[in-house]
Design a protein around this motif. Structure first.
Motif, mmCIF file in Angstrom:
data_model
loop_
_atom_site.group_PDB
_atom_site.id
_atom_site.type_symbol
_atom_site.label_atom_id
_atom_site.label_comp_id
_atom_site.label_asym_id
_atom_site.label_seq_id
_atom_site.Cartn_x
_atom_site.Cartn_y
_atom_site.Cartn_z
ATOM 1 N N UNK A 1 0.835 -1.200 0.000
ATOM 2 C CA UNK A 1 0.000 0.000 0.000
ATOM 3 C C UNK A 1 0.866 1.244 0.000
ATOM 4 N N UNK A 2 1.957 1.232 0.785
ATOM 5 C CA UNK A 2 2.850 2.386 0.821
ATOM 6 C C UNK A 2 3.492 2.620 -0.535
ATOM 7 N N UNK A 3 3.919 1.534 -1.195
ATOM 8 C CA UNK A 3 4.528 1.676 -2.502
ATOM 9 C C UNK A 3 3.512 2.149 -3.530
ATOM 10 N N UNK A 4 2.275 1.706 -3.384
ATOM 11 C CA UNK A 4 1.247 2.087 -4.343
ATOM 12 C C UNK A 4 0.964 3.575 -4.313
ATOM 13 N N UNK A 5 1.352 4.242 -3.209
ATOM 14 C CA UNK A 5 1.147 5.677 -3.117
ATOM 15 C C UNK A 5 2.045 6.441 -4.087
ATOM 16 N N UNK A 6 3.078 5.781 -4.595
ATOM 17 C CA UNK A 6 3.933 6.392 -5.597
ATOM 18 C C UNK A 6 3.243 6.285 -6.951
ATOM 19 N N UNK A 7 3.028 7.427 -7.600
ATOM 20 C CA UNK A 7 2.295 7.409 -8.851
ATOM 21 C C UNK A 7 3.148 6.878 -9.992
ATOM 22 N N UNK A 8 2.480 6.607 -11.105
ATOM 23 C CA UNK A 8 3.178 6.120 -12.298
ATOM 24 C C UNK A 8 4.279 7.087 -12.721
ATOM 25 N N UNK A 9 3.956 8.373 -12.802
ATOM 26 C CA UNK A 9 4.946 9.362 -13.256
ATOM 27 C C UNK A 9 6.102 9.481 -12.274
ATOM 28 N N UNK A 10 5.804 9.369 -10.980
ATOM 29 C CA UNK A 10 6.866 9.429 -9.977
ATOM 30 C C UNK A 10 7.773 8.205 -10.085
ATOM 31 N N UNK A 11 7.193 7.046 -10.334
ATOM 32 C CA UNK A 11 7.996 5.833 -10.486
ATOM 33 C C UNK A 11 8.942 5.948 -11.677
ATOM 34 N N UNK B 1 10.209 8.744 -12.824
ATOM 35 C CA UNK B 1 11.268 9.662 -12.405
ATOM 36 C C UNK B 1 12.290 8.940 -11.523
ATOM 37 N N UNK B 2 11.785 8.140 -10.587
ATOM 38 C CA UNK B 2 12.666 7.394 -9.677
ATOM 39 C C UNK B 2 13.546 6.434 -10.461
#
Length: 226
Positions: free
Chosen positions: A34-44, A46-47
Motif C-alpha cells: 500500500x505504501x509503494x502504491x502511493x507512488x504514482x506512475x509518473x513518480x515511479x 522519475x525514480x
C-alpha cells in the motif's frame, strides 16, 4: 429482461486466461505494498530514470514500482545514509531531487477500497500487460461514476453477475504489488480505456449483446467498449 441484461453484463468481465501463480506468495507485506502504491506512475518513472542514470537500477523504465525498483531504492538508501525501507518517502525523494505529488484522488479512497480494487485487477487481469491491468481498474472506476451502476467500488465489484472473479472466488486471492500499482494509477486518473464501461475477450465471448457495444480500444486480449 432485467435478469437477462444482468446475465449479459457478466459476460463483459472475463476470468484470467491462466491460473499460474495463484499460490505464489508475495515478498511484500500488505502495508509495504500500500505504501509503494502511493507512488504514482509518473513518480515511479522519475525514480527509475534517476536511479538508472546513477547506476543503482538496471531494469526497464516502465513506471512499475516492483521488486527490482524497490531493491534499487534500498541500494540508494544504503549508499546515502538513509533509512533502508525501499520506499521513497520525503527524505529519500529529497536526496533524489524528486518532488512527490500531494493530494491525489486516491486520498479519498480507503485502504480497504484500494485493496479490493487491487484484488479485482489481480483476479481479472494478472496475465495481461500492465496497461491492461490499469484498464480493468479504470473500468471499475468508470462504473462508479456512471449512474447506471452502483456508486462505490465495492458496490460495482460485488454487483450480482458483474465480475466472474467474484462468482468463482478468485476475488479473494492476494494481489501482488503490480496489481496494487495498477489500481493506484487508475485512482490517480490514468484511464487507458477512455471511459469504457465494459471489456471482453473476443476469442471467448459469445454474447451478441456485448459484441454490439462500441469498441474503443484493444489492450492485450481484452476489447474495451462503451
Amino acid at each position: 429482461m432485467k435478469k437477462k441484461l444482468i446475465s449479459l453484463l457478466a459476460l463483459s468481465i472475463l476470468a484470467p486466461s491462466s491460473l499460474v501463480g495463484v499460490a505464489v506468495a508475495n515478498d511484500l507485506s500488505h502495508q509495504e505494498v500500500v505504501a509503494e502504491a502511493a507512488t504514482t506512475y509518473s513518480e515511479s518513472v522519475k525514480i527509475q530514470t534517476k536511479l538508472k542514470r546513477w547506476g543503482y537500477y538496471t531494469g526497464a523504465i516502465d513506471g512499475i514500482y516492483g521488486p527490482k525498483t524497490k531493491e534499487a531504492v534500498r541500494y540508494f538508501q544504503r549508499k546515502n545514509g538513509l533509512a533502508v525501507d525501499g520506499i521513497v518517502g520525503p527524505k529519500t525523494a529529497a536526496a533524489m531531487g524528486i518532488t512527490l505529488s500531494s493530494g491525489s484522488s486516491s486520498s479519498k479512497v480507503s485502504s480497504s477500497d484500494l485493496n479490493l480494487l487491487a484484488r479485482c485487477v489481480y483476479a481479472e487481469a494478472r496475465g495481461e500487460p500492465y496497461t491492461g491491468q490499469v484498464a480493468v481498474a479504470a473500468v471499475v472506476l468508470n462504473r462508479v461514476k456512471n449512474s447506471a451502476f452502483p456508486n462505490t467500488i465495492s458496490g460495482v465489484i460485488y454487483q450480482p453477475w458483474a465480475f466472474t472473479a467474484v462468482n468463482d472466488g478468485q476475488i479473494n486471492l492476494s494481489p501482488n504489488s503490480t496489481a496494487y500499482k495498477a489500481a493506484q494509477d487508475a485512482l490517480n486518473g490514468w484511464d487507458p480505456t477512455y471511459g469504457c464501461l465494459y471489456y471482453y475477450n473476443p476469442a471467448t465471448a459469445t454474447s451478441s449483446w456485448i459484441w454490439s457495444r462500441q469498441t474503443v480500444v484493444t489492450i492485450g486480449k481484452h476489447v474495451f467498449a462503451l
